[in-house]
Scaffold this motif. Structure first.
Motif: not given
Length: 298
Positions: A258-266, A273-280
Motif C-alpha cells: 500500500a505504501l509503494r502504491e500510494n507513492y506511485r499514484k501520488e 518519476d517513482y522507481v521502486a527498487l530493492d537491493t536484489s
C-alpha cells in the motif's frame, strides 16, 4: 551473461572495492546489454545524437552511427544535450540495513548514484551532489568537467549513514537552494510520514524541477522472509519489538504494498518519476529511468 553485463548485479558489484570501477562497470554493463534488451537504441539516442529530420544539414550526419544502425543520426549541439542533475542522498541510519543481500540500502544507493554521475559526466551533463540527514550535510554544485566525477566519487566513498533524518524538510530546502531547472534524483528508503514527503515533491515540481524518486528498500523489507519469533529494532530510535513473523506477515506485506502504491499514484499525479527498487534488483532499471527522463527533456 557477458563479463560486463554481470556488473549490473548487486551481488557481483559488491566484489569490486573501488567506487570508480563500480560506477564504470555498472554503466558499461548497462550499455553492453542494451542491444539484447527492450531498451535497444538508448545507447545511440541518449549519447550526443538525435534522429535525422528533414531540414538538418547532411554534414552533421554521423556516418559511423549509420554504419552500425542503418539509421541516420545527427550530432546534437552542446546546448541541446546539457541536462543539469543533482544526486540527493539520504544519510539516515536506516539506510545501513541489510538482511541477506551483499549490499545495504546505502551501498546500493551509493553504487547507483556513482554510476549516474559517471554516465552524466561522460555525456557532458553537469551533475552535483547533495546529502542530508536532519539537515543538509554536503552540497557540491553541478559541473560537467571531468574533475567533477572525482569530486563526487570522493565524497560518496566517505559517506556513512548515521542518525535520524528529515526527508520532507530537506527536500523543501533543496527546492529553495536550486536556482536553475534541474533533474533532482533522490535516493531514500522513505521511512518517514509519506504525506509531508509528497508535499515536498510537489514543491520541487512547482519550482520547475524534474524529479526521479528512487525508493530503495532491502529485499527482506519487501518480501519479509522471516520465521518464528523475531526481534526487530528501529535503527534510528533504537526501539525493539519481539513479534511472531508468521502472525504479522500478511499485514506487513499489505502495508508495504500500500505504501509503494500510494507513492506511485501520488508521484504520477505530481509528475514525479517513482522507481521502486530493492537491493536484489539489477541496476539497469534505474539507469533506464534516468535515460527516459533525459529523453523527455529534449
Amino acid at each position: 551473461m557477458s563479463s560486463t553485463e554481470k556488473y549490473l548485479k548487486p551481488e557481483v558489484i559488491r566484489t569490486v572495492s573501488r567506487l570508480d570501477l563500480r560506477a564504470r562497470f555498472i554503466v558499461e554493463g548497462f550499455f553492453n546489454g542494451l542491444h539484447a534488451s527492450p531498451y535497444h537504441g538508448f545507447s545511440v539516442e541518449f549519447s550526443e545524437h538525435r534522429r535525422y529530420t528533414q531540414g538538418d544539414d547532411l554534414k552533421d550526419i554521423d556516418w559511423l552511427v549509420f554504419a552500425k544502425t542503418d539509421r541516420y543520426y545527427v550530432k546534437k549541439y552542446q546546448a541541446e544535450t546539457n541536462l543539469t542533475g543533482y544526486l540527493v542522498m539520504d544519510l539516515s541510519e536506516s539506510m545501513a540495513y541489510t538482511y541477506r543481500q551483499e549490499l545495504t540500502k546505502f551501498d546500493y544507493s551509493i553504487c547507483l548514484s556513482a554510476a549516474l554521475a559517471y554516465l552524466m559526466i561522460h555525456q557532458q551533463d553537469p551533475v552535483g551532489l547533495i546529502t542530508f540527514d536532519e539537515k543538509i550535510r554536503h552540497s557540491i554544485p553541478a559541473k560537467s568537467k571531468r574533475t567533477q566525477l572525482g569530486n563526487i566519487l570522493a565524497l560518496l566513498s566517505k559517506l556513512q549513514p548515521t542518525g535520524q533524518t528529515e526527508i520532507s524538510k530537506n527536500l523543501q530546502r533543496i527546492a529553495a537552494m536550486l536556482r536553475h531547472r534541474s533533474l533532482v534524483m533522490i535516493f531514500s528508503d522513505l521511512l518517514a510520514d509519506s504525506g509531508p514527503v509528497i508535499d515536498a515533491l510537489h514543491m520541487l515540481r512547482h519550482a520547475g524541477h524534474d524529479v526521479i524518486l528512487f525508493h530503495i528498500m532491502d529485499e527482506a523489507e519487501v518480501n519479509f522472509p522471516f520465521d518464528g519469533m523475531v526481534d526487530f529494532r528501529d535503527p534510528e530510535t533504537g526501539e525493539t519489538m519481539l513479534v511472531d513473523a508468521a502472525g504479522i506477515r500478511g499485514d506487513y506485506l499489505d502495508s508495504v504494498g500500500a505504501l509503494r502504491e500510494n507513492y506511485r499514484k501520488e508521484c504520477l499525479s505530481a509528475g514525479v518519476d517513482y522507481v521502486a527498487l530493492d537491493t536484489s534488483i539489477p541496476f539497469d532499471r534505474a539507469l533506464v529511468e534516468y535515460l527516459s527522463q533525459r529523453k523527455a527533456r529534449f
